[in-house]
Design a protein around this motif. Structure first.
Motif, mmCIF file in Angstrom:
data_model
loop_
_atom_site.group_PDB
_atom_site.id
_atom_site.type_symbol
_atom_site.label_atom_id
_atom_site.label_comp_id
_atom_site.label_asym_id
_atom_site.label_seq_id
_atom_site.Cartn_x
_atom_site.Cartn_y
_atom_site.Cartn_z
ATOM 1 N N LEU A 58 0.976 -1.087 -0.141
ATOM 2 C CA LEU A 58 0.186 0.172 0.259
ATOM 3 C C LEU A 58 0.936 1.150 0.128
ATOM 4 C CD1 LEU A 58 -2.552 1.093 -0.123
ATOM 5 C CD2 LEU A 58 -3.138 1.084 2.858
ATOM 6 N N SER A 59 1.838 1.202 0.781
ATOM 7 C CA SER A 59 2.675 2.367 1.254
ATOM 8 C C SER A 59 3.400 2.866 -1.189
ATOM 9 C CB SER A 59 3.928 2.457 2.042
ATOM 10 O OG SER A 59 3.682 1.852 2.814
ATOM 11 N N VAL A 60 3.601 1.645 -1.269
ATOM 12 C CA VAL A 60 4.304 1.892 -2.538
ATOM 13 C C VAL A 60 3.529 1.999 -3.840
ATOM 14 C CG1 VAL A 60 6.173 0.798 -4.302
ATOM 15 C CG2 VAL A 60 6.522 0.036 -1.965
ATOM 16 N N GLY A 61 2.199 1.656 -3.352
ATOM 17 C CA GLY A 61 1.241 1.567 -4.283
ATOM 18 C C GLY A 61 1.244 2.870 -4.454
ATOM 19 N N VAL A 62 0.974 4.144 -3.079
ATOM 20 C CA VAL A 62 0.144 5.308 -2.650
ATOM 21 C C VAL A 62 1.351 6.202 -3.029
ATOM 22 C CG1 VAL A 62 -1.057 6.938 -1.160
ATOM 23 C CG2 VAL A 62 -1.325 4.654 -1.126
ATOM 24 N N GLY A 63 2.375 5.761 -2.860
ATOM 25 C CA GLY A 63 3.810 6.805 -3.138
ATOM 26 C C GLY A 63 3.683 6.716 -4.318
ATOM 27 N N GLY B 75 23.500 0.074 4.401
ATOM 28 C CA GLY B 75 23.805 0.791 2.930
ATOM 29 C C GLY B 75 23.562 0.390 2.073
ATOM 30 N N ASP B 76 22.410 -1.151 2.088
ATOM 31 C CA ASP B 76 21.683 -1.838 0.310
ATOM 32 C C ASP B 76 20.605 -1.194 -0.026
ATOM 33 O OD1 ASP B 76 23.553 -3.464 0.810
ATOM 34 O OD2 ASP B 76 22.402 -5.408 0.852
ATOM 35 N N VAL B 77 20.441 -1.018 -0.959
ATOM 36 C CA VAL B 77 20.163 -0.069 -1.670
ATOM 37 C C VAL B 77 18.446 -1.845 -1.314
ATOM 38 C CG1 VAL B 77 18.233 0.576 -3.844
ATOM 39 C CG2 VAL B 77 21.236 0.968 -3.289
ATOM 40 N N LEU B 78 17.228 -0.739 -1.217
ATOM 41 C CA LEU B 78 15.988 -1.115 -0.709
ATOM 42 C C LEU B 78 15.647 -1.558 -1.853
ATOM 43 C CD1 LEU B 78 15.891 -0.663 2.975
ATOM 44 C CD2 LEU B 78 16.262 -2.900 2.086
ATOM 45 N N GLY B 79 14.833 -0.161 -2.532
ATOM 46 C CA GLY B 79 14.448 0.509 -3.446
ATOM 47 C C GLY B 79 14.692 1.888 -4.284
ATOM 48 N N ARG B 80 14.235 2.104 -5.886
ATOM 49 C CA ARG B 80 14.709 3.550 -6.122
ATOM 50 C C ARG B 80 13.144 3.888 -6.627
ATOM 51 N NH1 ARG B 80 20.364 1.707 -8.083
ATOM 52 N NH2 ARG B 80 20.287 0.045 -8.069
ATOM 53 N N VAL B 81 13.501 5.167 -6.594
ATOM 54 C CA VAL B 81 12.369 5.770 -6.904
ATOM 55 C C VAL B 81 12.564 7.179 -7.587
ATOM 56 C CG1 VAL B 81 10.566 7.562 -6.216
ATOM 57 C CG2 VAL B 81 11.927 6.177 -4.537
ATOM 58 N N PRO C 230 9.432 10.324 1.595
ATOM 59 C CA PRO C 230 9.139 9.822 3.124
ATOM 60 C C PRO C 230 8.215 8.518 2.557
ATOM 61 C CG PRO C 230 8.629 12.138 2.076
ATOM 62 C CD PRO C 230 9.203 11.632 1.473
ATOM 63 N N LEU C 231 6.936 8.504 2.255
ATOM 64 C CA LEU C 231 5.689 6.859 2.258
ATOM 65 C C LEU C 231 6.378 5.952 1.574
ATOM 66 C CD1 LEU C 231 3.087 7.003 2.938
ATOM 67 C CD2 LEU C 231 2.211 7.811 0.613
ATOM 68 N N ILE C 232 7.477 5.711 0.695
ATOM 69 C CA ILE C 232 7.701 4.654 0.003
ATOM 70 C C ILE C 232 8.915 4.491 0.637
ATOM 71 C CG2 ILE C 232 8.850 3.748 -1.975
ATOM 72 C CD1 ILE C 232 7.560 6.555 -3.912
ATOM 73 N N THR C 233 9.856 5.228 1.055
ATOM 74 C CA THR C 233 10.949 4.669 2.593
ATOM 75 C C THR C 233 10.198 3.877 2.741
ATOM 76 O OG1 THR C 233 12.040 6.806 1.932
ATOM 77 C CG2 THR C 233 13.041 5.623 3.961
ATOM 78 N N SER C 234 8.756 4.598 3.997
ATOM 79 C CA SER C 234 8.110 4.020 5.214
ATOM 80 C C SER C 234 7.480 2.442 4.973
ATOM 81 C CB SER C 234 7.058 4.654 6.150
ATOM 82 O OG SER C 234 6.091 4.307 4.854
ATOM 83 N N ALA C 235 7.993 2.112 3.968
ATOM 84 C CA ALA C 235 7.684 0.219 3.276
ATOM 85 C C ALA C 235 8.136 -0.180 3.587
ATOM 86 C CB ALA C 235 7.452 0.455 1.618
ATOM 87 N N TRP C 236 9.147 -0.061 4.490
ATOM 88 C CA TRP C 236 10.813 -0.982 4.555
ATOM 89 C C TRP C 236 10.748 -1.084 6.034
ATOM 90 C CZ3 TRP C 236 10.441 0.575 -0.442
ATOM 91 C CH2 TRP C 236 10.696 0.006 -0.842
ATOM 92 N N GLU C 237 10.220 -1.986 6.163
ATOM 93 C CA GLU C 237 10.954 -3.019 7.957
ATOM 94 C C GLU C 237 12.086 -3.943 8.081
ATOM 95 O OE1 GLU C 237 6.778 -0.859 10.066
ATOM 96 O OE2 GLU C 237 7.575 -2.917 10.649
ATOM 97 N N LEU C 238 12.527 -4.054 8.992
ATOM 98 C CA LEU C 238 13.807 -5.061 8.925
ATOM 99 C C LEU C 238 13.964 -5.528 9.759
ATOM 100 C CD1 LEU C 238 17.585 -3.131 7.798
ATOM 101 C CD2 LEU C 238 15.638 -4.780 6.960
ATOM 102 N N SER C 239 13.785 -6.934 10.177
ATOM 103 C CA SER C 239 14.254 -7.790 11.432
ATOM 104 C C SER C 239 15.323 -7.889 11.934
ATOM 105 C CB SER C 239 13.588 -8.531 11.278
ATOM 106 O OG SER C 239 13.320 -10.040 12.292
#
Ligand code: URA
Length: 437
Positions: free
Chosen positions: A352-357, A391-397, A410-419
């Motif tokens: 959803l965050s990626v789609g809305v972004g 430092g790895d790339v998670l996504g490109r906008v 910021p919205l697209i960035t919020s899509a990722w969470e790490l564990s």
């Protein structure tokens, strides 16, 4: 019969007769039942629902509110696929040429992107010259000559849905199961199909976020098809993260071409083969899923699927040389990288965050009348379950408009969470629903 009487009965939990429903839909399509009366009825249906008999008549009344295609003169089984919509869902684009190359006829009518979900027509129209708007005669001629048409919904097909959908959109009554099921099935059944394969999505990027709601929707649509004698099979598929690597319009064409070359991402390939196998079996072109998959794989490895796509592009006015030169497709001028702040495993890559972004960047529409920007989008570099280092790339906008970038990044960035701990990637195809399941 008066609209008020029917509204009051539905409001109070009663049922409507077949004649009443037929009258209501016809009178609304013709304008004698007003928008405010139909709004009240839709809210009553939203709250009270429709029983199976009411839903069957409701769907049939919508279906017969306008023109229906007449494809019986074209030899062969006509099978379509419909997705309830998602983020990065370009499956129709590699699927139709692959299945078409295996001999099944595909009269595909797709939609445009709205909200955070992308639309197949917008993606196809990034191919120079490609057209998707045809009269019924043109549509039938293309299908007879090429076996596949990737078109849009004609204005004359199911006019009741056009009016009802706009009203639902403005009255908070879109997410009602009977209204969604009748809307989708009336349009698909108007294509004069022999069979339909549904990709019903659940998860944050889907219409139905909850799997149980998605299952009920799938079962309802399978039932509507079977009552009309049209075979319908549904796959329930995960839409908690975007499908494939690309979310955008031109970029999704690039990824579709890669899939047709056998170089697509694993999830796109898996879902295309699964849906394609259902279509080949429904179209009597294969007798088992294994045989169907082997046929699809051969259409890719031999180049016949890509050749079929070239044939479709040319037939629909497009420039097929794009397949040899993907740089002909538009691409935005600027790119921002989203990087991992720590090392770990991706536990969320929220669709959803990626789609809305992506929509805010201009890849989609907030309102039906908005234009899209074909070259903007997001590339997903890390998916749920992937191990990433700081430092790895998670996504490109990719963006053009600085104001849109300020909102979207910021919205697209919020899509990722790490564990800190390993995470399992979600199963893509969760269930198959047919009349016998
Ligand atoms: N897609 C449709 O065509 N109709 C709906 O109601 C929802 C999704």
């Amino acid at each position: 019969m008066t609209a008020v009487e029917l509204i009051e009965r539905k409001r109070d939990g009663g049922t409507l007769t077949g004649n009443e429903i037929r009258w209501l839909i016809e009178a609304y399509t013709q304008g004698t039942v007003t928008d405010y009366q139909m709004s009240a009825m839709l809210m009553a249906v939203f709250i009270r629902g429709l029983n199976p008999e009411e839903l069957t008549v409701w769907t049939e009344a919508m279906l017969t509110s306008g023109e229906v295609l007449e494809l019986s003169g074209i030899p062969g089984h006509k099978i379509d696929k419909h997705s309830t919509g998602g983020v990065g869902d370009k499956i129709s684009i590699p699927l139709a040429p692959m299945v078409g190359a295996c001999g099944v006829k595909i009269p595909m009518m797709s939609g445009r992107g709205l909200g955070h979900t992308g639309g197949t027509l917008d993606k196809l129209e990034t191919i120079p010259g490609f057209t998707t708007s045809f009269s019924a005669d043109e549509f039938e001629k293309l299908l007879a000559e090429h076996g596949v048409v990737l078109g849009g919904q004609s204005e004359h097909l199911v006019p009741a849905d056009r009016k009802l959908y706009a009203l639902r959109d403005a009255t908070g009554t879109v997410p009602a199961l009977p209204l969604i099921a009748s809307s989708i099935m009336s349009k698909k059944l108007a294509e004069d199909l022999d069979g339909l394969v549904l990709d019903v999505k659940f998860g944050s990027g889907a219409f139905m976020t909850d799997i149980d709601d998605a299952r009920r929707l799938a079962e309802t649509m399978v039932e509507i098809g079977s009552l009309r004698g049209t075979g319908v099979v549904a796959l329930l598929t995960d839409m908690s993260q975007p499908l494939g690597r690309e979310v955008g319009n031109a970029s999704e064409i690039r990824e579709s071409v890669e899939t047709l070359r056998g170089e697509g991402p694993a999830d796109i390939t898996e879902l295309t083969y699964a849906l394609g196998a259902e279509m080949l079996m429904m179209g009597d072109a294969a007798s088992s899923a294994e045989e169907a998959r082997a046929m699809l794989a051969e259409s890719v490895s031999s180049g016949r699927a890509l050749d079929k796509f070239a044939e479709i592009i040319t037939a629909q006015g497009g420039d097929a040389s794009v397949l040899d030169d993907l740089d002909m497709l538009p691409i935005a001028d600027n790119e921002d990288l989203i990087t991992a702040h720590a090392s770990g495993w991706v536990r969320r890559c929220d669709a959803l965050s990626v789609g809305v972004g992506a929509m805010r960047l201009g890849a989609g529409r907030e309102r039906k009348e908005d234009d899209i920007d074909p070259g903007v989008g997001v590339t997903i570099e890390a998916r749920i379950g992937d191990r990433v280092e700081q430092g790895d790339v998670l996504g490109r906008v990719r963006w053009n408009d600085p104001y849109a970038r300020g909102i979207a990044v910021p919205l697209i960035t919020s899509a990722w969470e790490l564990s800190d701990n390993p995470v399992e990637s979600p199963q893509l195809i969760v269930e198959r629903i047919s009349r016998n399941t």
